[in-house]
Design a protein around this motif. Structure first.
Motif, mmCIF file in Angstrom:
data_model
loop_
_atom_site.group_PDB
_atom_site.id
_atom_site.type_symbol
_atom_site.label_atom_id
_atom_site.label_comp_id
_atom_site.label_asym_id
_atom_site.label_seq_id
_atom_site.Cartn_x
_atom_site.Cartn_y
_atom_site.Cartn_z
ATOM 1 N N ALA A 40 38.315 95.010 29.516
ATOM 2 C CA ALA A 40 39.755 95.174 29.347
ATOM 3 C C ALA A 40 40.022 96.533 28.723
ATOM 4 N N SER A 41 41.044 97.238 29.215
ATOM 5 C CA SER A 41 41.523 98.448 28.559
ATOM 6 C C SER A 41 42.809 98.099 27.819
ATOM 7 N N THR A 42 42.881 98.518 26.561
ATOM 8 C CA THR A 42 44.036 98.201 25.736
ATOM 9 C C THR A 42 44.212 99.314 24.716
ATOM 10 N N PHE A 43 45.248 99.220 23.881
ATOM 11 C CA PHE A 43 45.519 100.259 22.892
ATOM 12 C C PHE A 43 45.307 99.736 21.476
ATOM 13 N N LEU A 122 48.413 95.571 27.833
ATOM 14 C CA LEU A 122 49.281 96.377 26.983
ATOM 15 C C LEU A 122 50.065 95.487 26.035
ATOM 16 N N SER A 123 49.853 95.682 24.739
ATOM 17 C CA SER A 123 50.712 95.069 23.732
ATOM 18 C C SER A 123 51.694 96.143 23.290
ATOM 19 N N TYR A 124 52.939 96.033 23.707
ATOM 20 C CA TYR A 124 53.911 97.073 23.385
ATOM 21 C C TYR A 124 54.329 96.952 21.922
ATOM 22 N N THR A 125 53.991 97.953 21.119
ATOM 23 C CA THR A 125 54.339 97.927 19.692
ATOM 24 C C THR A 125 54.981 99.249 19.281
ATOM 25 N N GLY A 126 56.118 99.542 19.859
ATOM 26 C CA GLY A 126 56.931 100.650 19.378
ATOM 27 C C GLY A 126 56.693 101.998 20.013
ATOM 28 N N PHE A 130 53.045 104.349 25.734
ATOM 29 C CA PHE A 130 51.995 103.431 26.180
ATOM 30 C C PHE A 130 52.358 102.784 27.518
ATOM 31 N N MET A 131 53.633 102.441 27.696
ATOM 32 C CA MET A 131 54.071 101.801 28.933
ATOM 33 C C MET A 131 53.892 102.745 30.124
ATOM 34 N N LYS A 132 54.314 104.003 29.968
ATOM 35 C CA LYS A 132 54.170 104.966 31.051
ATOM 36 C C LYS A 132 52.695 105.277 31.310
ATOM 37 N N TRP A 133 51.908 105.318 30.243
ATOM 38 C CA TRP A 133 50.468 105.564 30.372
ATOM 39 C C TRP A 133 49.840 104.480 31.243
ATOM 40 N N PHE A 134 50.183 103.223 30.966
ATOM 41 C CA PHE A 134 49.585 102.134 31.732
ATOM 42 C C PHE A 134 50.068 102.126 33.183
ATOM 43 N N THR A 145 47.090 93.771 35.684
ATOM 44 C CA THR A 145 47.804 94.340 34.539
ATOM 45 C C THR A 145 48.679 93.263 33.920
ATOM 46 N N VAL A 146 48.675 93.186 32.602
ATOM 47 C CA VAL A 146 49.560 92.258 31.907
ATOM 48 C C VAL A 146 50.121 92.962 30.676
ATOM 49 N N MET A 147 51.414 92.725 30.441
ATOM 50 C CA MET A 147 52.070 93.349 29.302
ATOM 51 C C MET A 147 52.586 92.283 28.357
ATOM 52 N N LEU A 148 52.272 92.437 27.085
ATOM 53 C CA LEU A 148 52.827 91.591 26.030
ATOM 54 C C LEU A 148 53.993 92.340 25.407
#
Length: 430
Positions: A40-43, A122-126, A130-134, A145-148
């Motif tokens: 998994a790739s994540t931030f 992607l866990s969007y935290t502010g 990050f969203m555009k990167w993914f 791909t899954v976004m939280l």
């Protein structure tokens, strides 16, 4: 004594332990096509490492790869490659370093190619970037791909509705996707075990960071701190390795405190502690040691920093909770530093200034990081007003060497330390 011998002398057991952990993780990631493990790739902010690990998956973090390339002086060429392919100079340099890394074969620090991830999580935290990167990574890898979606705490408060919203996504979107990609069913007991290990390591990390309240501080909580937070912010939170690392680190810091020693620097023990600073903003990675040296040469130690809270504000009391696993993951994401509003960040910094007996606030404004840089001048002015301590503002970038002017930064720092001295003298007169 040779330079290499000197480097070996200052390598504590915790440093060697972390180096081995990182090398082993990269070996596991680059060997995934042969072993069959899913990646998994994540931030870092809001990462769900305990959950990913409970499915037997590996965790690869793009911004950590960018940092590694920055510290190894390789990111500059990668960024220029990304700009030649159409990416703006104003885009986050972590993104461009990652895109440029792909164009150069996506080679990991161990010299082997990175496999394509099986999942982008992607866990969007502010951080909107990050969203555009993914989106870019999804086009590149064409994988699941899954976004939280994590609500921004604009009012400075985490509500039950926010928490329930995140938990619902974990149950209905994130966990089913992890099951499908990994081929393993969700095991809540395994998640609970991981969370319990996280909490144990988090206790020791907070103890280490709090040790800087002592005058003289045994640690540097910014330059040294980026090493201290490494395991807990990345692929190791929730593992026995992380527990062992923080136990080693804590024991080493306890010995330094007993001996009355200051922080370890790349050149050995730091000399006299003349200035105690709180720092806001990420460090510059391409000239990291040169940047650090400008501080310890002046006797300046960073006693607290906001950057070391970007992957979790454990010093504010949060711990991952095995009794409430999904709610705990939600609270972690909601409480990340980048997901907090400006008044909350200012309050945190004010507390750091007071609790750590700091002489002033230094802001390192990052050219390409709006998530940190927006509002920093306002923050500095407010802290000066509240504490009566001087602030200063310098500008660099994350991993783009073109935006680190050593002479400019050094001049600003020297002027700032003179300002701190003058403030002290005027305070003594009254």
């Amino acid at each position: 004594m040779s330079a290499n011998a000197q480097t070996e002398v200052i390598k504590d057991l915790s440093m060697l332990k972390q180096k081995e952990m990182i090398a082993r993780n990269y070996d596991a990631i680059t060997s995934a096509p042969e072993t069959g493990q899913k990646v998994a790739s994540t931030f870092v902010p809001g990462n769900l490492n305990e959950l990913i690990n409970s499915f037997g998956m590996l965790n690869n973090l793009p911004e950590i790869n960018a940092i590694n390339n920055g510290m190894r002086k390789q990111s500059g060429a990668m960024i220029m490659d990304a700009e030649r392919s159409g990416h703006s100079e104003d885009v986050c340099t972590y993104v461009k370093a990652d895109i440029g890394m792909m164009s150069k074969g996506n080679i990991a620090p161990n010299g082997k190619p990175m496999p394509a991830p099986d999942l982008l999580l992607l866990s969007y935290t502010g951080c909107f970037t990050f969203m555009k990167w993914f989106e870019l990574l999804r086009k590149e890898y064409n994988c699941e791909t899954v976004m939280l979606q994590v609500p921004y705490t604009g009012d400075g408060v985490v509500t039950d509705n926010m928490r329930d919203f995140v938990v619902k996504q974990l149950k209905e979107e994130v966990i089913p996707t992890l099951e499908r990609v990994s081929g393993n069913k969700f095991d809540i007991d395994r998640l609970r075990e991981n969370l319990a290990r996280s909490a144990k390591a988090e206790d020791d990390l907070v103890w280490v960071l709090d040790s800087a309240k002592k005058v003289r501080s045994p640690i540097d909580a910014y330059f040294g701190g980026v090493y201290y937070i490494g395991p807990i912010f990345t692929a190791f939170r929730g593992t026995q390795d992380a527990i062992e690392y923080y136990q080693l680190l804590r024991a080493e810091i306890e010995k330094r405190m007993e001996a009355g020693l200051g922080p370890i620097t790349p050149e050995g023990d730091m000399g006299e502690e003349k200035y105690r600073l709180v720092v806001e903003g990420p460090p510059n990675w391409t000239s990291f040691r040169e940047f650090w040296k400008m501080f310890y040469d002046e006797g300046a130690v960073v006693v607290s920093s906001t950057y070391t809270k970007v992957g979790g504000v454990y010093d504010q009391g949060f711990r991952h909770d095995p009794e409430n696993p999904l709610e705990s993951l939600a609270d972690y994401c909601l409480g990340c530093y980048t997901n907090r509003n400006m008044p909350s960040r200012v309050d945190m910094i004010e507390n750091y200034m007071n609790d750590f007996q700091a002489d002033g606030l230094l802001i390192n404004s990052i050219k390409s990081c709006n998530s940190f840089s927006a509002g920093q001048l306002m923050m500095m002015n407010e802290i000066e007003k509240r504490t009566g301590k001087p602030g200063a503002f310098i500008e660099t970038d994350l991993v783009d060497p073109r935006y680190f002017s050593a002479a400019n930064v050094k001049n600003r720092l020297e002027s700032y330390f003179q300002m701190v001295d003058q403030k002290r003298q005027s305070s003594r007169q009254f």
